[in-house]
Design a protein around this motif. Structure first.
Motif, PDB file in Angstrom:
ATOM      1  N   MET A 110       0.813  -1.214   0.000  1.00  0.00           N
ATOM      2  CA  MET A 110       0.000   0.000   0.000  1.00  0.00           C
ATOM      3  C   MET A 110       0.845   1.263   0.000  1.00  0.00           C
ATOM      4  SD  MET A 110      -3.217  -0.790   2.541  1.00  0.00           S
ATOM      5  CE  MET A 110      -4.580  -1.820   2.011  1.00  0.00           C
ATOM      6  N   ILE A 111       2.025   1.201   0.607  1.00  0.00           N
ATOM      7  CA  ILE A 111       2.833   2.403   0.749  1.00  0.00           C
ATOM      8  C   ILE A 111       3.837   2.551  -0.387  1.00  0.00           C
ATOM      9  CG2 ILE A 111       4.535   3.555   2.229  1.00  0.00           C
ATOM     10  CD1 ILE A 111       3.100   2.377   4.615  1.00  0.00           C
ATOM     11  N   SER A 112       4.566   1.474  -0.678  1.00  0.00           N
ATOM     12  CA  SER A 112       5.661   1.603  -1.636  1.00  0.00           C
ATOM     13  C   SER A 112       5.521   0.728  -2.864  1.00  0.00           C
ATOM     14  CB  SER A 112       6.989   1.256  -0.952  1.00  0.00           C
ATOM     15  OG  SER A 112       6.991  -0.099  -0.527  1.00  0.00           O
ATOM     16  N   GLY A 113       4.470  -0.050  -2.946  1.00  0.00           N
ATOM     17  CA  GLY A 113       4.347  -0.959  -4.084  1.00  0.00           C
ATOM     18  C   GLY A 113       3.662  -0.317  -5.271  1.00  0.00           C
ATOM     19  N   GLN A 114       3.853  -0.929  -6.415  1.00  0.00           N
ATOM     20  CA  GLN A 114       3.162  -0.537  -7.637  1.00  0.00           C
ATOM     21  C   GLN A 114       2.272  -1.657  -8.163  1.00  0.00           C
ATOM     22  OE1 GLN A 114       6.252   0.671 -10.321  1.00  0.00           O
ATOM     23  NE2 GLN A 114       6.588   2.637  -9.299  1.00  0.00           N
ATOM     24  N   TYR A 115       2.487  -2.836  -7.645  1.00  0.00           N
ATOM     25  CA  TYR A 115       1.669  -3.992  -8.001  1.00  0.00           C
ATOM     26  C   TYR A 115       1.452  -4.813  -6.739  1.00  0.00           C
ATOM     27  CZ  TYR A 115       2.782  -2.811 -12.838  1.00  0.00           C
ATOM     28  OH  TYR A 115       2.923  -2.156 -14.027  1.00  0.00           O
ATOM     29  N   GLY A 116       0.471  -5.703  -6.792  1.00  0.00           N
ATOM     30  CA  GLY A 116       0.154  -6.539  -5.650  1.00  0.00           C
ATOM     31  C   GLY A 116      -1.274  -6.295  -5.196  1.00  0.00           C
ATOM     32  N   ILE A 117      -1.813  -7.238  -4.432  1.00  0.00           N
ATOM     33  CA  ILE A 117      -3.199  -7.135  -4.002  1.00  0.00           C
ATOM     34  C   ILE A 117      -3.380  -5.989  -3.009  1.00  0.00           C
ATOM     35  CG2 ILE A 117      -2.956  -8.788  -2.102  1.00  0.00           C
ATOM     36  CD1 ILE A 117      -5.929  -8.408  -4.550  1.00  0.00           C
ATOM     37  N   GLY A 118      -2.347  -5.670  -2.236  1.00  0.00           N
ATOM     38  CA  GLY A 118      -2.434  -4.513  -1.347  1.00  0.00           C
ATOM     39  C   GLY A 118      -2.503  -3.212  -2.123  1.00  0.00           C
ATOM     40  N   TYR A 119      -1.680  -3.093  -3.151  1.00  0.00           N
ATOM     41  CA  TYR A 119      -1.730  -1.902  -4.010  1.00  0.00           C
ATOM     42  C   TYR A 119      -3.074  -1.816  -4.732  1.00  0.00           C
ATOM     43  CZ  TYR A 119      -0.619   1.326  -7.788  1.00  0.00           C
ATOM     44  OH  TYR A 119      -0.636   2.381  -8.668  1.00  0.00           O
ATOM     45  N   PHE A 120      -3.614  -2.959  -5.168  1.00  0.00           N
ATOM     46  CA  PHE A 120      -4.926  -2.972  -5.821  1.00  0.00           C
ATOM     47  C   PHE A 120      -6.006  -2.433  -4.887  1.00  0.00           C
ATOM     48  CE2 PHE A 120      -8.954  -5.257  -6.281  1.00  0.00           C
ATOM     49  CZ  PHE A 120      -9.296  -4.961  -7.590  1.00  0.00           C
ATOM     50  N   THR A 121      -5.970  -2.820  -3.629  1.00  0.00           N
ATOM     51  CA  THR A 121      -6.972  -2.355  -2.666  1.00  0.00           C
ATOM     52  C   THR A 121      -6.831  -0.864  -2.395  1.00  0.00           C
ATOM     53  OG1 THR A 121      -6.889  -4.550  -1.632  1.00  0.00           O
ATOM     54  CG2 THR A 121      -7.941  -2.798  -0.382  1.00  0.00           C
ATOM     55  N   TRP A 122      -5.585  -0.394  -2.233  1.00  0.00           N
ATOM     56  CA  TRP A 122      -5.378   1.028  -1.976  1.00  0.00           C
ATOM     57  C   TRP A 122      -5.735   1.871  -3.190  1.00  0.00           C
ATOM     58  CZ3 TRP A 122      -4.998   3.882   2.130  1.00  0.00           C
ATOM     59  CH2 TRP A 122      -4.512   5.189   2.021  1.00  0.00           C
ATOM     60  N   GLU A 123      -5.434   1.375  -4.384  1.00  0.00           N
ATOM     61  CA  GLU A 123      -5.790   2.098  -5.607  1.00  0.00           C
ATOM     62  C   GLU A 123      -7.300   2.181  -5.755  1.00  0.00           C
ATOM     63  OE1 GLU A 123      -4.378   2.014 -10.271  1.00  0.00           O
ATOM     64  OE2 GLU A 123      -4.879   0.125  -9.280  1.00  0.00           O
ATOM     65  N   ALA A 124      -8.019   1.116  -5.381  1.00  0.00           N
ATOM     66  CA  ALA A 124      -9.480   1.157  -5.435  1.00  0.00           C
ATOM     67  C   ALA A 124     -10.038   2.218  -4.495  1.00  0.00           C
ATOM     68  CB  ALA A 124     -10.046  -0.217  -5.090  1.00  0.00           C
ATOM     69  N   TYR A 125      -9.417   2.372  -3.328  1.00  0.00           N
ATOM     70  CA  TYR A 125      -9.853   3.427  -2.405  1.00  0.00           C
ATOM     71  C   TYR A 125      -9.584   4.815  -2.991  1.00  0.00           C
ATOM     72  CZ  TYR A 125      -9.818   6.551   1.612  1.00  0.00           C
ATOM     73  OH  TYR A 125     -10.035   7.617   2.465  1.00  0.00           O
TER      74      TYR A 125
END
Length: 304
Positions: free
Chosen positions: A250-265
Motif C-alpha cells: 500500500m505504501i511503496s508498491g506498484q503492483y500486488g493485491i495490497g496496491y490494488f486495494t489502496w488504488e481502489a480506495y
C-alpha cells in the motif's frame, strides 16, 4: 529294520478296532463367500468416521451464510448505528466486481506478484528462523548474544520498516520482500525458542547416556520435540507476513493485491476495496491451510 517298514503309513500300524472306532473323517462343508457390504452400510461407516469433520463443515457454511445475510441487510437498508453502512458495497456488488476482475489479467497479476513475494519472504524467514531458534535454544552463549537484539527489533511494526527498507534495498520489490521477511521471521524464531525450552531434559540425558552425539541429539530429540511449536510459529508467521506485505504494497508498491486495494480506495471504487480485502483473506487462509497440512504430514503422531 527294513525299508518297507520305514515307509509304512501310520494307518497301517493302527489296530483295526481303533480305525473302526475313529470312523470316517468328517467332510469339510464348503461355505458360500460372504456378500460384500451394501452401499448404505459403507455410507453409514463413512459418516460415523467423519462425523466431527462434517459437523464442523456444516457449522462453518451456516456461519458464512449468516454473515452474508447480515452484510446484505445492513447495506441494503443503509443502516447507521455507530458504524455507517451507507457507502459499504453490498455482496452482490462485490460479486459483480469479482466477475469483472477475474477476467482482467491485471488483477490476476496483482495476486500472482503478492503470492510470489509471500513465498520468497516467508521461505527465507523459515530457513533462517528455525535453525537459528534451534541453535539459540541449545547453546546459551548464542542465546545471550542474539536474543537482546531480536527483542529490541521484534516490537517494531512492519509499516515502520518501510522507509528504512527503501533506503536499504535498491528496488521496491526487494524492500517489500524484506518487510515480508521481517514480519514472519520473529514469530517463527520466538515459537522455535519456546519449543526448545519445553524439551524434557530427561530425554536429553537419556540420549547422552546411550552414547548419542550432539548431532544425533538435535536430530532425534530436540527437533521432533520442537516441531509442534515450530509449525505454530510458521502458521502465525504466515499471518503476520500477509499483514506486512499488504502494508508495504500500500505504501511503496506498484503492483500486488495490497496496491490494488489502496488504488481502489483512491479511485472511490468501493466494491473493489471489498474484493481486495476478501482476496487477501482467502489467500491468507489458503496459506495457513497448506502449512497445517504440511504439519500433519511431518507429524503423523499428532491427532489434533
Amino acid at each position: 529294520m527294513s525299508s518297507p517298514a520305514l515307509l509304512r503309513h501310520p494307518e497301517d500300524s493302527m489296530p483295526a478296532t481303533a480305525i473302526a472306532e475313529a470312523g470316517p473323517a468328517p467332510a469339510v462343508s464348503a461355505q458360500p463367500p460372504a456378500a460384500p457390504p451394501s452401499f448404505g452400510t459403507l455410507a453409514l461407516r463413512w459418516y460415523r468416521l467423519n462425523r466431527a469433520g462434517l459437523r464442523a463443515t456444516a457449522i462453518g457454511v451456516i456461519s458464512l451464510l449468516a454473515f452474508l445475510l447480515v452484510w446484505h441487510l445492513l447495506t441494503t437498508y443503509r443502516v447507521v448505528f455507530f458504524v455507517r453502512f451507507t457507502n459499504v458495497p453490498s455482496p452482490l456488488a462485490v460479486y459483480a466486481s469479482f466477475n469483472t476482475a477475474i477476467h482482467d489479467p491485471k488483477f490476476l497479476m496483482h495476486i500472482a506478484l503478492s503470492c510470489r513475494r509471500i513465498f520468497i519472504g516467508f521461505s527465507l524467514a523459515a530457513i533462517v528462523g528455525v535453525p537459528l531458534g534451534l541453535i539459540m535454544g541449545r547453546f546459551k552463549l548464542v542465546h545471550e548474544i542474539i536474543f537482546p537484539v531480536a527483542e529490541v527489533l521484534r516490537p517494531i511494526p512492519a509499516i515502520a520498516w518501510v522507509p528504512m527498507a527503501i533506503m536499504l534495498w535498491p528496488t521496491n520489490e526487494q524492500s517489500i520482500v524484506f518487510i515480508t521477511f521481517l514480519g514472519s521471521f520473529f514469530p517463527i524464531l520466538v515459537n522455535t525458542l519456546h519449543g526448545m525450552s519445553l524439551v524434557d531434559p530427561v530425554l536429553v540425558r537419556a540420549a547422552q547416556c546411550l552414547g548419542a552425539r550432539e548431532r544425533s541429539i538435535f536430530r532425534e530429540v530436540y527437533f521432533p520435540a520442537s516441531l509442534p511449536h515450530i509449525f505454530t510459529g510458521l502458521t502465525v508467521g504466515m499471518g503476520v507476513a500477509w499483514v506486512s506485505l499488504i502494508a508495504a504494497e500500500m505504501i511503496s508498491g506498484q503492483y500486488g493485491i495490497g496496491y490494488f486495494t489502496w488504488e481502489a480506495y483512491s479511485l472511490v471504487q468501493y466494491a473493489d476495496i471489498a474484493l481486495g480485502m476478501i482476496a487477501i483473506g482467502v489467500l491468507g487462509l489458503g496459506s495457513s491451510v497448506l502449512i497445517r497440512g504440511a504439519g500433519k504430514l511431518v507429524m503423523p503422531w499428532r491427532t489434533t
